[in-house]
Design a protein around this motif. Sequence first.
Motif, PDB file in Angstrom:
ATOM      1  N   PHE A  18      13.161   0.956   2.362  1.00 40.79           N
ATOM      2  CA  PHE A  18      11.952   1.210   2.970  1.00 40.79           C
ATOM      3  C   PHE A  18      11.426  -0.004   3.573  1.00 40.79           C
ATOM      4  CE2 PHE A  18       7.343   1.358   4.134  1.00 40.79           C
ATOM      5  CZ  PHE A  18       6.867   2.545   4.734  1.00 40.79           C
ATOM      6  N   HIS A  20       9.542  -1.129   7.902  1.00 40.85           N
ATOM      7  CA  HIS A  20       8.988  -0.939   8.812  1.00 40.85           C
ATOM      8  C   HIS A  20       9.392  -2.018  10.168  1.00 40.85           C
ATOM      9  CE1 HIS A  20       5.262  -0.255   6.822  1.00 40.85           C
ATOM     10  NE2 HIS A  20       5.041   0.465   7.280  1.00 40.85           N
ATOM     11  N   VAL A  40       4.294   5.617  10.444  1.00 41.59           N
ATOM     12  CA  VAL A  40       3.208   6.371   9.764  1.00 41.59           C
ATOM     13  C   VAL A  40       2.333   5.694  10.718  1.00 41.59           C
ATOM     14  CG1 VAL A  40       2.086   4.844   7.755  1.00 41.59           C
ATOM     15  CG2 VAL A  40       1.165   6.692   9.014  1.00 41.59           C
ATOM     16  N   ASP A  66      10.207   7.752   7.560  1.00 45.48           N
ATOM     17  CA  ASP A  66       9.409   7.905   6.643  1.00 45.48           C
ATOM     18  C   ASP A  66       8.150   8.267   7.314  1.00 45.48           C
ATOM     19  OD1 ASP A  66       8.600   7.695   3.430  1.00 45.48           O
ATOM     20  OD2 ASP A  66       6.809   7.128   4.673  1.00 45.48           O
ATOM     21  N   ALA A 148       5.512  10.303   2.376  1.00 42.88           N
ATOM     22  CA  ALA A 148       5.119   9.181   1.274  1.00 42.88           C
ATOM     23  C   ALA A 148       3.915   9.593   0.234  1.00 42.88           C
ATOM     24  CB  ALA A 148       4.199   8.123   2.581  1.00 42.88           C
ATOM     25  N   LEU A 170       7.634  10.639  -2.384  1.00 39.97           N
ATOM     26  CA  LEU A 170       7.309   9.808  -3.103  1.00 39.97           C
ATOM     27  C   LEU A 170       6.234  11.089  -4.468  1.00 39.97           C
ATOM     28  CD1 LEU A 170       7.733   8.016  -0.272  1.00 39.97           C
ATOM     29  CD2 LEU A 170       6.346   6.434  -2.221  1.00 39.97           C
ATOM     30  N   GLN A 191       7.178   6.488  -7.792  1.00 40.13           N
ATOM     31  CA  GLN A 191       6.676   5.142  -7.658  1.00 40.13           C
ATOM     32  C   GLN A 191       5.648   4.866  -8.646  1.00 40.13           C
ATOM     33  OE1 GLN A 191       6.309   2.738  -4.609  1.00 40.13           O
ATOM     34  NE2 GLN A 191       4.774   2.759  -4.680  1.00 40.13           N
ATOM     35  N   GLY A 195       4.777  -1.089  -7.929  1.00 44.51           N
ATOM     36  CA  GLY A 195       5.187  -1.014  -6.681  1.00 44.51           C
ATOM     37  C   GLY A 195       4.100  -1.338  -5.379  1.00 44.51           C
ATOM     38  N   GLY A 196       4.932  -1.500  -3.741  1.00 40.17           N
ATOM     39  CA  GLY A 196       3.906  -1.832  -2.699  1.00 40.17           C
ATOM     40  C   GLY A 196       3.472  -0.970  -2.366  1.00 40.17           C
ATOM     41  N   GLY A 224       9.097   1.133  -7.248  1.00 42.75           N
ATOM     42  CA  GLY A 224       8.266   0.069  -8.136  1.00 42.75           C
ATOM     43  C   GLY A 224       8.477  -1.004  -8.973  1.00 42.75           C
ATOM     44  N   GLY A 225       8.628  -1.998  -8.799  1.00 44.51           N
ATOM     45  CA  GLY A 225       9.309  -2.948  -9.130  1.00 44.51           C
ATOM     46  C   GLY A 225      10.702  -3.300  -9.534  1.00 44.51           C
ATOM     47  N   TRP A 244      15.144   3.127  -4.767  1.00 47.04           N
ATOM     48  CA  TRP A 244      13.809   3.169  -4.004  1.00 47.04           C
ATOM     49  C   TRP A 244      12.971   1.662  -3.619  1.00 47.04           C
ATOM     50  CZ3 TRP A 244      13.298   6.878   0.705  1.00 47.04           C
ATOM     51  CH2 TRP A 244      12.333   7.017   1.266  1.00 47.04           C
ATOM     52  N   THR A 245      13.605   0.849  -2.105  1.00 43.94           N
ATOM     53  CA  THR A 245      13.009  -0.839  -2.733  1.00 43.94           C
ATOM     54  C   THR A 245      12.038  -0.455  -1.099  1.00 43.94           C
ATOM     55  OG1 THR A 245      14.802  -1.066  -2.198  1.00 43.94           O
ATOM     56  CG2 THR A 245      14.686  -1.821  -4.379  1.00 43.94           C
ATOM     57  N   GLY A 246      11.178  -1.501  -1.322  1.00 43.80           N
ATOM     58  CA  GLY A 246       9.649  -1.634  -0.122  1.00 43.80           C
ATOM     59  C   GLY A 246       9.545  -3.549  -0.234  1.00 43.80           C
ATOM     60  N   SER A 247       9.535  -3.741  -1.208  1.00 41.41           N
ATOM     61  CA  SER A 247       8.419  -5.452  -1.660  1.00 41.41           C
ATOM     62  C   SER A 247       9.360  -6.742  -0.425  1.00 41.41           C
ATOM     63  CB  SER A 247       8.120  -5.756  -2.638  1.00 41.41           C
ATOM     64  OG  SER A 247       6.798  -5.422  -2.621  1.00 41.41           O
ATOM     65  N   PRO A 336       0.396  -5.128   2.276  1.00 43.18           N
ATOM     66  CA  PRO A 336       0.452  -4.183   0.398  1.00 43.18           C
ATOM     67  C   PRO A 336       2.153  -4.788   0.537  1.00 43.18           C
ATOM     68  CG  PRO A 336       0.544  -2.944   2.977  1.00 43.18           C
ATOM     69  CD  PRO A 336       0.539  -4.511   3.521  1.00 43.18           C
TER      70      PRO A 336
HETATM   71  C1  LIG Z   1       4.311  -3.455   3.104  1.00 43.77           C
HETATM   72  C2  LIG Z   1       4.658  -1.837   2.696  1.00 43.77           C
HETATM   73  C3  LIG Z   1       4.221  -0.724   3.104  1.00 43.77           C
HETATM   74  C4  LIG Z   1       4.232   0.817   2.508  1.00 43.77           C
HETATM   75  N1  LIG Z   1       4.065   1.229   3.070  1.00 43.77           N
HETATM   76  C5  LIG Z   1       4.864   3.164   3.005  1.00 43.77           C
HETATM   77  C6  LIG Z   1       4.702   4.134   4.092  1.00 43.77           C
HETATM   78  O1  LIG Z   1       4.379   4.093   5.029  1.00 43.77           O
HETATM   79  N2  LIG Z   1       4.786   5.592   3.513  1.00 43.77           N
HETATM   80  C7  LIG Z   1       5.332   4.926   2.188  1.00 43.77           C
HETATM   81  O2  LIG Z   1       6.475   6.684   2.071  1.00 43.77           O
HETATM   82  N3  LIG Z   1       5.745   4.219   1.494  1.00 43.77           N
HETATM   83  C8  LIG Z   1       5.136   2.911   1.942  1.00 43.77           C
HETATM   84  N4  LIG Z   1       5.151   1.971   1.261  1.00 43.77           N
HETATM   85  C9  LIG Z   1       6.210   1.905  -0.421  1.00 43.77           C
HETATM   86  C10 LIG Z   1       7.805   1.959  -0.342  1.00 43.77           C
HETATM   87  O3  LIG Z   1       8.196   2.781  -0.071  1.00 43.77           O
HETATM   88  C11 LIG Z   1       7.845   1.485  -1.803  1.00 43.77           C
HETATM   89  O4  LIG Z   1       7.847   2.851  -2.677  1.00 43.77           O
HETATM   90  C12 LIG Z   1       7.770   0.650  -2.396  1.00 43.77           C
HETATM   91  O5  LIG Z   1       7.221  -0.402  -2.015  1.00 43.77           O
HETATM   92  C13 LIG Z   1       8.151   0.470  -3.870  1.00 43.77           C
HETATM   93  O6  LIG Z   1       8.078  -0.232  -4.551  1.00 43.77           O
HETATM   94  P1  LIG Z   1       8.519  -1.877  -4.256  1.00 43.77           P
HETATM   95  O7  LIG Z   1       7.449  -2.839  -3.759  1.00 43.77           O
HETATM   96  O8  LIG Z   1       8.257  -2.799  -5.261  1.00 43.77           O
HETATM   97  O9  LIG Z   1      10.136  -1.947  -4.093  1.00 43.77           O
HETATM   98  C14 LIG Z   1       5.838   0.693   1.406  1.00 43.77           C
HETATM   99  C15 LIG Z   1       5.204  -0.372   0.860  1.00 43.77           C
HETATM  100  C16 LIG Z   1       5.216  -1.952   1.649  1.00 43.77           C
HETATM  101  C17 LIG Z   1       5.591  -2.770   0.409  1.00 43.77           C
END
Ligand SMILES: Cc1cc2nc3c(=O)[nH]c(=O)nc-3n(C[C@H](O)[C@H](O)[C@H](O)COP(=O)(O)O)c2cc1C
Length: 374
Positions: A18, A20, A40, A66, A148, A170, A191, A195-196, A224-225, A244-247, A336
């Motif tokens: 995930f 931006h 978003v 997303d 989301a 999610l 999640q 998670g972020g 998450g994590g 599914w990773t974000g951070s 975040p």
């Molecule tokens: C900066 C940031 C913005 C996020 N914004 C959204 C979002 O708009 N929609 C969404 O489904 N998840 C969002 N998330 C959550 C991520 O999709 C993902 O589930 C999450 O980062 C996973 O955990 P992790 O941060 O430990 O990898 C965001 C996460 C971060 C870090």
Amino acid sequence: MQTELCKKLGIDLPIFAFTHCRDVVVEVSKAGGIGVLGAVGFTPEQLKQELDWIDDHIGDHIYGVDIVIPQKYEGMGEMDPAKLEEMLQAMVPQEHHDFAAKLLADHGVPEWPDKDDKMGLLGWNEAIATLLVDESLKRPKCRLIANALGTPPADIIKRIQDSGRLVGALCGKVKQAKQHKNAGLDFIIAQGTEGGGHTGEVGSMVLWPQIIDAVGDTPVLAAGGIGSGRAMLAAMALGAQGVWTGSLWLAVEEAEAEPAQKQSYFDATEEDTVRSRSWTGKPCRMLKNDWTEAWATEGNPEPLGMPLQGLVTADAIRRTHKYAAVGECQKVAFNPVGQVVGQINEVESCRDLIFRLLNEYVEALEKVNALMPE
Ligand SMILES: Cc1cc2nc3c(=O)[nH]c(=O)nc-3n(C[C@H](O)[C@H](O)[C@H](O)COP(=O)(O)O)c2cc1C
């Protein structure tokens, strides 16, 4: 390392990123995983531009989008978005606007240059979210849509599935996962609290297996994590069909962020995040700073609910991003990020990060296998 879900999508690795940043989407997909663009914050016109760019650069690979698709509320579905926003704006106490403005001014964050360029609700309403879905469905290489917050409305699920794409969402509770399954979603993202972004209270290690057991044959992605290949192995061992990773993608070479913002991730430890309602109105994990502390201090205004708090903070989000390196901006910035921020210590390319995850995964798997008797 293809799971059933990977096979359905035609991707080589069960790594969902995930982000931006369009460059990150492209690079992750090219390296064998799948990049998912968080839409978003975009207007439909901006999303069109981003997806045009991705379509031009991603080659034969695929990607996801997303979106936040709120459930329809009685009467709201038919309401003109401008009227809805006017109505919501009228519900925000001036005290909240003044408090936010003072926090930014006290930390030396400059005003937005064009006073007439007002911030609105962005994609947080059904009318705009529908336009974002429309734009995504025009793109043959966009094969997956994720929601989301909450289960998407039935008509949207049907439209996405009728177009041959997969739709998921999610969740942070078993109850929500069951709702997603009953609505017929193709995959569920579980999640954990680490998670972020918006996140619940239950930790990943407890949440993932419970959701995996509760939803039977619906594929679950663990979120998450996940900050290493070892954590990825744990998720797969618990029965996830991917991670599914974000951070992890916030500080990669390709991520478009000011150096000051990337530095704030490198400086942070696993103890430096907080679940705070101060930006969106719902608990969202982010870096702890003066802003999150101020909104949590007794006697100060309490954050409003979603979407009202978003109307208080929309201008602060864009100003703290634009002026990330000015004054003490990072102390009031919206950052975040999950608890894995403590493991983000250097800039890597997306490709190197994916190879590192795979190497760590294989190394950990070999260690675990070596524990078995001959
Ligand atoms: C900066 C940031 C913005 C996020 N914004 C959204 C979002 O708009 N929609 C969404 O489904 N998840 C969002 N998330 C959550 C991520 O999709 C993902 O589930 C999450 O980062 C996973 O955990 P992790 O941060 O430990 O990898 C965001 C996460 C971060 C870090």
